[in-house]
Scaffold this active site. Sequence first.
Site, PDB file in Angstrom:
ATOM      1  N   ASN A   1      -3.049   0.030  18.421  1.00  0.00           N
ATOM      2  CA  ASN A   1      -3.076  -1.082  17.457  1.00  0.00           C
ATOM      3  C   ASN A   1      -3.153  -2.420  18.171  1.00  0.00           C
ATOM      4  OD1 ASN A   1      -2.459   0.983  15.602  1.00  0.00           O
ATOM      5  ND2 ASN A   1      -1.275  -0.435  14.337  1.00  0.00           N
TER       6      ASN A   1
ATOM      7  N   ALA B   1       0.824  -1.207   0.000  1.00  0.00           N
ATOM      8  CA  ALA B   1       0.000   0.000   0.000  1.00  0.00           C
ATOM      9  C   ALA B   1       0.861   1.262   0.000  1.00  0.00           C
ATOM     10  CB  ALA B   1      -0.910  -0.028   1.222  1.00  0.00           C
ATOM     11  N   MET B   2       1.747   1.377   0.978  1.00  0.00           N
ATOM     12  CA  MET B   2       2.520   2.616   1.134  1.00  0.00           C
ATOM     13  C   MET B   2       3.593   2.766   0.055  1.00  0.00           C
ATOM     14  SD  MET B   2       1.253   4.362   3.525  1.00  0.00           S
ATOM     15  CE  MET B   2       2.457   5.513   4.115  1.00  0.00           C
ATOM     16  N   GLY B   3       4.283   1.680  -0.246  1.00  0.00           N
ATOM     17  CA  GLY B   3       5.317   1.737  -1.280  1.00  0.00           C
ATOM     18  C   GLY B   3       4.730   2.151  -2.614  1.00  0.00           C
TER      19      GLY B   3
ATOM     20  N   SER C   1      -4.336  -0.571  11.804  1.00  0.00           N
ATOM     21  CA  SER C   1      -3.818  -1.504  10.786  1.00  0.00           C
ATOM     22  C   SER C   1      -3.558  -2.900  11.352  1.00  0.00           C
ATOM     23  CB  SER C   1      -2.549  -0.937  10.164  1.00  0.00           C
ATOM     24  OG  SER C   1      -1.574  -0.729  11.161  1.00  0.00           O
TER      25      SER C   1
ATOM     26  N   LYS D   1       5.402   7.534  17.738  1.00  0.00           N
ATOM     27  CA  LYS D   1       4.447   6.847  16.855  1.00  0.00           C
ATOM     28  C   LYS D   1       4.345   5.372  17.247  1.00  0.00           C
ATOM     29  CE  LYS D   1       2.726   6.664  12.200  1.00  0.00           C
ATOM     30  NZ  LYS D   1       2.976   5.993  10.934  1.00  0.00           N
TER      31      LYS D   1
HETATM   32  P1  NAD Z   1       1.358  -3.815   2.991  1.00  0.00           P
HETATM   33  O1  NAD Z   1       0.804  -4.920   3.815  1.00  0.00           O
HETATM   34  O2  NAD Z   1       0.414  -3.113   2.064  1.00  0.00           O
HETATM   35  O3  NAD Z   1       2.561  -4.362   2.120  1.00  0.00           O
HETATM   36  C1  NAD Z   1       3.695  -4.911   2.738  1.00  0.00           C
HETATM   37  C2  NAD Z   1       4.162  -6.089   1.905  1.00  0.00           C
HETATM   38  O4  NAD Z   1       3.229  -7.170   2.061  1.00  0.00           O
HETATM   39  C3  NAD Z   1       4.251  -5.806   0.417  1.00  0.00           C
HETATM   40  O5  NAD Z   1       5.390  -6.450  -0.090  1.00  0.00           O
HETATM   41  C4  NAD Z   1       2.980  -6.441  -0.117  1.00  0.00           C
HETATM   42  O6  NAD Z   1       3.045  -6.824  -1.465  1.00  0.00           O
HETATM   43  C5  NAD Z   1       2.853  -7.653   0.781  1.00  0.00           C
HETATM   44  N1  NAD Z   1       1.469  -8.119   0.776  1.00  0.00           N
HETATM   45  C6  NAD Z   1       0.369  -7.442   1.166  1.00  0.00           C
HETATM   46  N2  NAD Z   1      -0.733  -8.189   0.983  1.00  0.00           N
HETATM   47  C7  NAD Z   1      -0.327  -9.372   0.485  1.00  0.00           C
HETATM   48  C8  NAD Z   1      -0.996 -10.563   0.090  1.00  0.00           C
HETATM   49  N3  NAD Z   1      -2.324 -10.678   0.183  1.00  0.00           N
HETATM   50  N4  NAD Z   1      -0.257 -11.583  -0.398  1.00  0.00           N
HETATM   51  C9  NAD Z   1       1.086 -11.476  -0.493  1.00  0.00           C
HETATM   52  N5  NAD Z   1       1.801 -10.368  -0.120  1.00  0.00           N
HETATM   53  C10 NAD Z   1       1.085  -9.334   0.347  1.00  0.00           C
HETATM   54  O7  NAD Z   1       2.099  -2.812   3.978  1.00  0.00           O
HETATM   55  P2  NAD Z   1       1.960  -1.229   4.114  1.00  0.00           P
HETATM   56  O8  NAD Z   1       0.626  -0.933   4.689  1.00  0.00           O
HETATM   57  O9  NAD Z   1       2.368  -0.600   2.839  1.00  0.00           O
HETATM   58  O10 NAD Z   1       3.028  -0.930   5.265  1.00  0.00           O
HETATM   59  C11 NAD Z   1       4.427  -0.804   5.021  1.00  0.00           C
HETATM   60  C12 NAD Z   1       5.053  -0.136   6.245  1.00  0.00           C
HETATM   61  O11 NAD Z   1       4.502   1.194   6.384  1.00  0.00           O
HETATM   62  C13 NAD Z   1       4.730  -0.830   7.578  1.00  0.00           C
HETATM   63  O12 NAD Z   1       5.798  -0.685   8.466  1.00  0.00           O
HETATM   64  C14 NAD Z   1       3.521  -0.062   8.101  1.00  0.00           C
HETATM   65  O13 NAD Z   1       3.368  -0.175   9.505  1.00  0.00           O
HETATM   66  C15 NAD Z   1       3.899   1.342   7.666  1.00  0.00           C
HETATM   67  N6  NAD Z   1       2.789   2.277   7.501  1.00  0.00           N
HETATM   68  C16 NAD Z   1       1.647   1.917   6.875  1.00  0.00           C
HETATM   69  C17 NAD Z   1       0.617   2.853   6.704  1.00  0.00           C
HETATM   70  C18 NAD Z   1      -0.653   2.515   5.946  1.00  0.00           C
HETATM   71  O14 NAD Z   1      -1.589   3.325   5.945  1.00  0.00           O
HETATM   72  N7  NAD Z   1      -0.744   1.397   5.245  1.00  0.00           N
HETATM   73  C19 NAD Z   1       0.779   4.145   7.221  1.00  0.00           C
HETATM   74  C20 NAD Z   1       1.983   4.497   7.840  1.00  0.00           C
HETATM   75  C21 NAD Z   1       2.985   3.550   7.982  1.00  0.00           C
END
Ligand code: NAD
Length: 312
Positions: A195, A11-13, A260, A187
């Site tokens: 959480n 999501a974030m990336g 989250s 944070k």
């Molecule tokens: P995410 O779960 O969206 O993605 C993280 C990884 O997990 C990625 O490589 C993704 O492809 C993989 N992934 C997700 N769902 C999957 C599935 N169903 N099958 C296989 N792989 C899967 O993580 P994020 O929310 O982007 O968070 C990344 C970092 O940023 C974390 O440390 C989080 O705490 C932090 N963060 C998140 C948010 C937010 O709103 N999402 C906000 C601030 C900080």
Amino acid sequence: MTKIAIAGSGAMGSRFGYMLQATGNSVVLLDNWAAHVQAINTNGLTVNIAGQAPLQVQIPAALPTDIKEIQDVIILFTKSMQLTNMLQTIQPLIGPKTKVVCLLNGLGHPETIERYLPKTNIFVGITLWTAGLTGPGEITLSGSGSVELQNVAPDSQNAAKALVELLSAAGLKAHYSTDVLFSIWRKACVNGTLNSLCALLDCNIAQLGQTSQATTLLTAIVAEFSAVAATEGVDLQPAEMLAHIMPLFNPEEAGDHYPSMHQDLIQHHRPTEIDYLNGYVARKGTERGIATPVNQLITELVHTKEALLIEK
Ligand code: NAD
């Protein structure tokens, strides 16, 4: 044109990658979820923004093992427990001048990253942006946010400021921080209370706040965070921390939001970042002779819930 790899494009990336490419940078989204990578390369990244028609954004994506070119900037956005594996995999992308940025939630990441590159090239921070991964190749964005960033090595201040400019030029509202460790701990303490408790108790933030036990639980967790933070030179005052968290119980603040960790564990049966929040406090407390029984118990309970809910 800055050559940027996003290492961990959930999501974030994907949000950061999409916004950085839109301002003319050369971005590649790296991710280990093959179906996500394939969906992005086939259909583009689908970006849903409330009130707008979905966008199909052409942006290159790849498995981390498939890219070998040295990058100018790498932005880490794995979940905490995926960070070490990602750093090992992207070694060929890290040259002597590559700047690596970490905005993950959680504690202890700078030490992990320092095992893979010199401190002078490491930049850490927090972000208040949010994003959701709706399915392979699809993200949902709402609200606004900001980024706080600082250099790990004292002599890398100018490089940190250049990264702040790069992010701000992409609309990510970045600021240079003079005490980012404090912000990271603060944070983590919000996440380590709201959480963890909402995930364990299967409730949203407002519901937690309505219980008569909430203040007692928060006070106990925060006291241990504060004691361990002090061993790292971070002044996390319990009263200030509680005054920061309590207003979030108001439904008009974060109240009816499911954090989250609730979404990951309870809704999607996915592993949590608990070892980098309450688990970090429990581990470091034990190592440094500080009693952290509450965070220890919370960590064990979350791991128990993971064992019960996540299919092997
Ligand atoms: P995410 O779960 O969206 O993605 C993280 C990884 O997990 C990625 O490589 C993704 O492809 C993989 N992934 C997700 N769902 C999957 C599935 N169903 N099958 C296989 N792989 C899967 O993580 P994020 O929310 O982007 O968070 C990344 C970092 O940023 C974390 O440390 C989080 O705490 C932090 N963060 C998140 C948010 C937010 O709103 N999402 C906000 C601030 C900080």
